[in-house]
Design a protein around this motif. Structure first.
Motif, PDB file in Angstrom:
ATOM      1  N   UNK A 117       0.707  -0.894  -0.053  1.00  0.00           N
ATOM      2  CA  UNK A 117       0.486   0.095  -0.211  1.00  0.00           C
ATOM      3  C   UNK A 117       1.030   1.052  -0.411  1.00  0.00           C
ATOM      4  N   UNK A 118       0.708   2.058  -0.523  1.00  0.00           N
ATOM      5  CA  UNK A 118       1.287   3.603  -0.897  1.00  0.00           C
ATOM      6  C   UNK A 118       2.008   4.531   0.793  1.00  0.00           C
ATOM      7  N   UNK A 119       2.640   4.731   1.319  1.00  0.00           N
ATOM      8  CA  UNK A 119       3.393   5.472   2.120  1.00  0.00           C
ATOM      9  C   UNK A 119       2.764   6.606   1.908  1.00  0.00           C
ATOM     10  N   UNK A 120       3.399   6.782   1.294  1.00  0.00           N
ATOM     11  CA  UNK A 120       2.695   9.077   0.939  1.00  0.00           C
ATOM     12  C   UNK A 120       3.143   9.522   0.518  1.00  0.00           C
ATOM     13  N   UNK A 121       2.528  10.497   0.393  1.00  0.00           N
ATOM     14  CA  UNK A 121       2.518  11.040  -1.558  1.00  0.00           C
ATOM     15  C   UNK A 121       3.294  12.678  -1.047  1.00  0.00           C
ATOM     16  N   UNK A 122       3.225  12.894  -1.694  1.00  0.00           N
ATOM     17  CA  UNK A 122       5.074  14.188  -1.577  1.00  0.00           C
ATOM     18  C   UNK A 122       4.142  15.269  -2.946  1.00  0.00           C
ATOM     19  N   UNK A 123       3.784  16.935  -2.473  1.00  0.00           N
ATOM     20  CA  UNK A 123       4.445  17.057  -3.801  1.00  0.00           C
ATOM     21  C   UNK A 123       5.380  18.419  -3.803  1.00  0.00           C
ATOM     22  N   UNK A 124       6.319  18.241  -4.021  1.00  0.00           N
ATOM     23  CA  UNK A 124       6.966  19.518  -4.101  1.00  0.00           C
ATOM     24  C   UNK A 124       6.977  20.411  -5.324  1.00  0.00           C
ATOM     25  N   UNK A 128      -5.930  16.928  -5.965  1.00  0.00           N
ATOM     26  CA  UNK A 128      -5.382  15.703  -5.853  1.00  0.00           C
ATOM     27  C   UNK A 128      -4.736  16.654  -3.764  1.00  0.00           C
ATOM     28  N   UNK A 129      -4.952  15.903  -2.832  1.00  0.00           N
ATOM     29  CA  UNK A 129      -4.043  16.473  -1.787  1.00  0.00           C
ATOM     30  C   UNK A 129      -3.447  15.521  -1.417  1.00  0.00           C
ATOM     31  N   UNK A 130      -2.189  15.990  -1.076  1.00  0.00           N
ATOM     32  CA  UNK A 130      -1.431  14.980  -0.902  1.00  0.00           C
ATOM     33  C   UNK A 130      -1.397  14.693   0.491  1.00  0.00           C
ATOM     34  N   UNK A 131      -0.220  14.110   1.299  1.00  0.00           N
ATOM     35  CA  UNK A 131       0.077  13.997   2.696  1.00  0.00           C
ATOM     36  C   UNK A 131       1.512  15.205   3.470  1.00  0.00           C
ATOM     37  N   UNK A 132       2.206  15.056   2.338  1.00  0.00           N
ATOM     38  CA  UNK A 132       2.631  16.408   2.847  1.00  0.00           C
ATOM     39  C   UNK A 132       3.444  17.612   0.979  1.00  0.00           C
ATOM     40  N   UNK A 133       3.527  18.813   1.579  1.00  0.00           N
ATOM     41  CA  UNK A 133       3.593  19.654   0.686  1.00  0.00           C
ATOM     42  C   UNK A 133       5.430  20.470   0.676  1.00  0.00           C
ATOM     43  N   UNK A 134       5.939  20.529  -0.756  1.00  0.00           N
ATOM     44  CA  UNK A 134       7.498  20.455   0.098  1.00  0.00           C
ATOM     45  C   UNK A 134       7.512  21.806  -0.964  1.00  0.00           C
ATOM     46  N   UNK A 135       7.991  23.214  -0.475  1.00  0.00           N
ATOM     47  CA  UNK A 135       8.948  24.520  -0.550  1.00  0.00           C
ATOM     48  C   UNK A 135      10.281  24.273  -0.980  1.00  0.00           C
ATOM     49  N   UNK A 136      10.482  24.276  -2.421  1.00  0.00           N
ATOM     50  CA  UNK A 136      11.894  24.008  -2.425  1.00  0.00           C
ATOM     51  C   UNK A 136      12.235  24.786  -2.951  1.00  0.00           C
ATOM     52  N   UNK A 164      11.478  23.150   2.693  1.00  0.00           N
ATOM     53  CA  UNK A 164      10.914  22.379   4.187  1.00  0.00           C
ATOM     54  C   UNK A 164       9.744  21.843   3.330  1.00  0.00           C
ATOM     55  N   UNK A 165       8.637  21.351   4.509  1.00  0.00           N
ATOM     56  CA  UNK A 165       7.978  20.470   3.831  1.00  0.00           C
ATOM     57  C   UNK A 165       6.910  20.443   5.225  1.00  0.00           C
ATOM     58  N   UNK A 166       5.518  21.068   4.898  1.00  0.00           N
ATOM     59  CA  UNK A 166       4.120  20.967   5.615  1.00  0.00           C
ATOM     60  C   UNK A 166       2.900  19.482   5.651  1.00  0.00           C
TER      61      UNK A 166
END
Length: 291
Positions: free
Chosen positions: A45-52, A137-145, A191-193
């Motif tokens: 199963x998918x562990x997590x999703x992240x948008x960078x 869609x929504x993600x578990x995390x969002x990263x600003x880079x 950083x990630x929120x």
């Protein structure tokens, strides 16, 4: 004659069984229900999703193409979903609209915010506050880079797997010598929120009324003022500035790296990509042509 009838009936029975068997195979193949072979491993199963979201400028076409190669060449665990998008404010030139339209049609990896291009006058707020309204869609995390940071997707995935999915504030805490994520704020390199914090930013008056100033410092202030980000993690020594570029925020390249910042020159990129074997190509994929 009777013998011939028996043989004929047997042939017809076998033919009917064959047709029935073929029908069952087709039914199973076309069924919307997936039937798993017990001898074939089933993906976990998918562990997590992240948008960078890489905050950059519209005119930096070559930089975006280069970063697409950098991130496209990296491998991530099969049960982790990571999407990389390039983020900038409203387009102001005719040539921008034409060239970026081609990029969107080809790569579909650009987010254009309703803001005027800036560094410390609301762009980061526009990024986070817009996502719940514009993403499909929504993600578990969002990263600003930043666009001068190299993120090792595999290292970042390993780091995030063990962390909380809510109220998470993750990055490289400042000042440089600090290892206390609850004092100071996370550096703007990346950083990630967690998604719940992104949603809070989109509706809270606290960030809406405090948009002007150093963007990374502001995010830390928003969370403190709103009593948010109770799960704080500093990724040290895995995140750092390129060796020799920023005092105690810098150190030598290490295998446990998650992100390296301040890659504003091609020789630095070359050193980093070589150190982590990003550019290593199997000999079977290299072609040499003699004159």
């Amino acid at each position: 004659m009777r013998c011939k009838c028996i043989i004929l009936n047997s042939i017809l029975a076998l033919s009917s069984l064959s047709i029935l068997f073929l029908f069952l195979l087709l039914t199973i193949h076309l069924s919307p229900t997936t039937i798993h072979n017990p001898f074939i491993p089933v993906p976990s199963q998918q562990t997590f999703s992240l948008l960078i979201g890489i905050l950059t400028r519209a005119d930096l076409h070559s930089q975006r193409h280069f970063l697409r190669l950098v991130y496209g060449a990296q491998r991530t665990p099969p049960n982790v979903k990571i999407h990389v998008k390039f983020v900038f404010c409203r387009l102001t030139k005719v040539e921008q609209r034409a060239l970026i339209a081609l990029e969107i049609l080809r790569f579909d990896d650009i987010i254009i915010l309703n803001c005027t291009e800036n560094m410390n006058f609301g762009k980061t707020y526009a990024f986070f506050s817009s996502l719940p309204k514009i993403l499909p869609q929504q993600y578990d995390y969002v990263m600003k880079a930043d666009d001068d940071v190299f993120i090792r997707l595999e290292g970042l995935s390993r780091s995030l797997k063990k962390l909380k999915r809510r109220d998470l504030y993750y990055g490289f805490v400042l000042p440089c010598t600090s290892y206390n994520p609850y004092s100071g704020y996370m550096a703007g390199m990346g950083f990630i929120l967690s998604w719940d914090l992104v949603q809070w930013i989109s509706v809270s008056d606290i960030p809406a009324q405090n948009q002007v100033g150093p963007e990374d410092k502001l995010v830390g202030q928003w969370l403190s003022m709103g009593n948010k980000g109770k799960n704080r993690v500093t990724e040290k020594p895995g995140m750092y500035d390129f060796p020799g570029t920023n005092g105690r925020c810098s150190h030598e390249l290490i295998p446990e790296t998650v992100a390296v910042h301040r890659l504003k020159r091609w020789d630095r990129w070359l050193q980093v990509l070589t150190f982590f074997n990003v550019t290593r190509v199997r000999s079977s994929k290299m072609y040499y042509f003699d004159k």
